[in-house]
Design an enzyme around this catalytic site. Structure first.
Site, PDB file in Angstrom:
ATOM      1  N   ASP A   1       7.251  -5.447   4.352  1.00  0.00           N
ATOM      2  CA  ASP A   1       6.001  -5.341   5.066  1.00  0.00           C
ATOM      3  C   ASP A   1       4.554  -6.118   4.583  1.00  0.00           C
ATOM      4  OD1 ASP A   1       4.820  -3.698   7.249  1.00  0.00           O
ATOM      5  OD2 ASP A   1       3.581  -2.747   5.865  1.00  0.00           O
TER       6      ASP A   1
ATOM      7  N   ARG B   1       6.897   2.942  21.302  1.00  0.00           N
ATOM      8  CA  ARG B   1       7.799   3.934  20.310  1.00  0.00           C
ATOM      9  C   ARG B   1       8.190   5.393  20.972  1.00  0.00           C
ATOM     10  NH1 ARG B   1       3.939   3.116  14.826  1.00  0.00           N
ATOM     11  NH2 ARG B   1       4.002   0.761  15.092  1.00  0.00           N
TER      12      ARG B   1
ATOM     13  N   GLU C   1       7.781  -9.955   6.719  1.00  0.00           N
ATOM     14  CA  GLU C   1       7.021  -9.884   7.928  1.00  0.00           C
ATOM     15  C   GLU C   1       5.940 -10.918   7.981  1.00  0.00           C
ATOM     16  OE1 GLU C   1       4.186  -6.782  10.404  1.00  0.00           O
ATOM     17  OE2 GLU C   1       4.596  -6.741   8.394  1.00  0.00           O
TER      18      GLU C   1
ATOM     19  N   ARG D   1      13.458  -5.614   4.507  1.00  0.00           N
ATOM     20  CA  ARG D   1      12.500  -6.066   5.226  1.00  0.00           C
ATOM     21  C   ARG D   1      10.938  -5.580   4.586  1.00  0.00           C
ATOM     22  NH1 ARG D   1       7.554  -4.188   7.955  1.00  0.00           N
ATOM     23  NH2 ARG D   1       7.295  -5.309   9.847  1.00  0.00           N
TER      24      ARG D   1
ATOM     25  N   HIS E   1       8.328  -2.603  16.868  1.00  0.00           N
ATOM     26  CA  HIS E   1       7.563  -1.415  16.827  1.00  0.00           C
ATOM     27  C   HIS E   1       6.312  -2.052  17.009  1.00  0.00           C
ATOM     28  CE1 HIS E   1       7.963  -2.835  12.842  1.00  0.00           C
ATOM     29  NE2 HIS E   1       6.682  -2.194  12.407  1.00  0.00           N
ATOM     30  N   ASP E   2       5.927  -3.304  16.526  1.00  0.00           N
ATOM     31  CA  ASP E   2       4.481  -3.855  16.528  1.00  0.00           C
ATOM     32  C   ASP E   2       4.105  -4.484  17.635  1.00  0.00           C
ATOM     33  OD1 ASP E   2       3.683  -2.952  13.744  1.00  0.00           O
ATOM     34  OD2 ASP E   2       4.946  -4.558  12.756  1.00  0.00           O
TER      35      ASP E   2
ATOM     36  N   HIS F   1       1.043  -1.128   0.031  1.00  0.00           N
ATOM     37  CA  HIS F   1      -0.113  -0.082  -0.018  1.00  0.00           C
ATOM     38  C   HIS F   1       0.832   1.260  -0.051  1.00  0.00           C
ATOM     39  CE1 HIS F   1       0.472  -1.353   4.091  1.00  0.00           C
ATOM     40  NE2 HIS F   1       1.002  -0.180   4.414  1.00  0.00           N
TER      41      HIS F   1
ATOM     42  N   ASP G   1       1.427   0.179  20.641  1.00  0.00           N
ATOM     43  CA  ASP G   1       1.579   1.405  20.046  1.00  0.00           C
ATOM     44  C   ASP G   1       0.511   2.152  20.069  1.00  0.00           C
ATOM     45  OD1 ASP G   1       1.779   3.234  17.725  1.00  0.00           O
ATOM     46  OD2 ASP G   1       0.830   2.006  16.302  1.00  0.00           O
TER      47      ASP G   1
END
Length: 496
Positions: A223, A384, A253, A221, A335-336, A138, A380
């Site tokens: 996504d 972060r 991922e 990496r 981060h996820d 996207h 999140d």
């Protein structure tokens, strides 16, 4: 229990370009969320930035930049890391930059193209690899081709680059409204999904991969790659990127079973190994796990003893040949997810034991910035936060030294990077496994329980040298006895 041996289950012969790059086996990654790692000393004044030490928000910028990363490369090197995985750095209108506006331009807030070129040079001079985050499922509402579609409507020459269901295209509803006139990632209007069946859109994305590989990056990496269903897309991406840089690392991922995506030489060299993450935290965390946070994770987490951890390792061994296991990205947090120390209920000892497992498993370890000093935070945006460079008193220095000792252990012993793994004993919460590479062997023992524990095993061992940690090892003519204190770990080099 029966011994578990991780062996190379792939017997085909492949050309070098189809193998995982050899450097990945020796890599220890440091993951950087660019807006939150370091603001450079010479950064220009930017109005409206959040205070660096204020709680992170979904929309606010803190002003971290790539010049700041250059200034902190000593930190990364002294930590023992020799590779960096960057969250997205292309021009975007979001602090996480997964809303890409321009795939060929580094975000001006991060220092632009000049800063990236300086960073790449500085990293490579230090022997540090650079892997970028590729968001190709996207784009964003600000991506030129989609913006043209918003302005021009049905007459836009770019309309087939996306999945449009109706005109006019409505892209700016409320934040809690799903996109209705076009396909978007998770229905989020800000993230229009590419139509990768369109030859022009597909070619555009291929050229992005090639462009940065030719610029000198060391890998991608990728996504949410599972959401691109176009037949042959990732195979072509691999072929074209590796043609530009035969040593480019491609890691997907994929949170679950990635065996179909990591067949050697086809799509990806490895995956973000969240299944192993869950197994390691389940074993090391035990009763310390914060189950409210764990319940929101996208990978399975439970409480298991040594036998349960062994079963998880057997499952992963069945999924992946050794070549693929050695190319996985092994992480405890990202981060996820919530911060790993928060997932473990603030239990530093549990994190140390999980880290010992991480650094002695096949695959490249990855440290999420700040986890090495014990940062806390929920999901999140809580995970972060800005790295607290000016608040050293808040750091967990003992944890930091443990992490440094583990990176040194791995860097100093090739058997921990490229060797096979065999579980040789379990006793309640005590796991003992062996890594072997040629004639070199090490034993790793981890006791996650609150009680001391012993294990006996029949091994051809006549001498031992302690490489890390404590614990007792007694050798008696091919019989080995290991005694471990509560919640402790040890690594021995053995021979015989």
């Amino acid at each position: 229990m029966a011994a578990t041996r991780i062996t190379d289950q792939n017997h085909t012969t492949m050309t070098a370009i189809n193998q995982a790059p050899s450097w990945v086996t020796d890599a220890i990654f440091y993951q950087i969320f660019p807006d939150r790692f370091a603001r450079s000393s010479g950064a220009p004044d930017q109005p409206y930035l959040e205070a660096w030490d204020a709680p992170p928000t979904n929309r606010g910028y803190k002003g971290g930049d790539l010049w700041g990363v250059i200034e902190r490369l000593d930190w990364i090197g002294e930590l023992g890391c020799n590779a960096i995985y960057f969250n997205p750095i292309f021009q975007s209108a979001s602090n996480h930059r997964y809303h890409t506006h321009d795939y060929f331009r580094i975000d001006p807030l991060l220092g632009g193209d000049e800063a990236f070129e300086a960073l790449l040079t500085a990293c490579h001079e230090r022997g540090i690899r650079v892997v970028l985050d590729g968001v190709f499922n996207h784009s964003s509402r600000g991506f030129f081709q989609f913006n043209d579609l918003l302005e021009t409507g049905e007459a836009s020459p770019w309309r087939d680059w996306f999945h449009i269901t109706s005109f006019p295209v409505e892209a700016y509803g409320r934040d809690d409204e799903a996109a209705t006139s076009y396909a978007a990632w998770w229905g989020i209007p800000a993230l229009p999904k590419f139509n990768t069946d369109n030859s022009q859109a597909r070619e555009f994305l291929m050229t992005v991969g090639e462009y940065w590989a030719a610029k000198g990056i060391d890998g991608w990496r990728l996504d949410v790659p599972e959401e691109i269903s176009t037949e042959g897309f990732w195979e072509e991406f691999r072929s074209r990127v590796r043609a530009k840089n035969p040593d480019a690392y491609l890691v997907g991922e994929i949170w679950g079973d990635a065996s179909g995506w990591t067949v050697p030489g086809t799509r990806f060299d490895g995956t973000m190994n969240y299944l192993l993450t869950g197994a390691m935290l389940s074993f090391a965390g035990g009763d310390s796990v914060d189950w409210d946070l764990a319940g929101k994770l996208n990978y399975p987490l439970s409480s298991v003893d040594a036998d349960g951890f062994g079963e998880a390792l057997r499952h992963l061994d069945a999924l992946y040949p050794l070549e693929t296991q050695l190319a996985h990205l092994n992480l405890l947090g990202s981060h996820d997810t919530a911060r790993v120390l928060s997932i473990l209920g603030g239990d530093v000892k549990a994190l140390e034991l999980a880290s010992l497992l991480q650094f002695t498993m096949p695959g490249a370890p990855s440290i999420y910035y700040g986890d090495e000093i014990g940062l806390l935070g929920g999901h999140d945006p809580g995970s972060r936060a800005g790295f607290p460079w000016e608040a050293e008193a808040t750091w967990n220095h003992a944890l930091l030294e443990t992490v440094r000792s583990l990176t040194a252990l791995r860097n100093n012993h090739p058997v921990l990077r490229g060797g096979t793994l065999q579980v040789v004993a379990t006793a309640s919460n005590l796991m003992v496994f062996e890594r072997s590479l040629g004639d070199t062997r090490v034993l790793v023992a981890v006791n996650t329980g609150e009680q001391a524990s012993n294990a006996s095993l029949d091994r051809d061992v006549t001498s031992s040298t302690t490489l890390w940690g404590g614990g007792g090892i007694t050798l008696d003519g091919g019989h080995v006895r290991i005694a471990m204190a509560p919640r402790s770990g040890a690594v021995w080099k053995v021979s015989g």
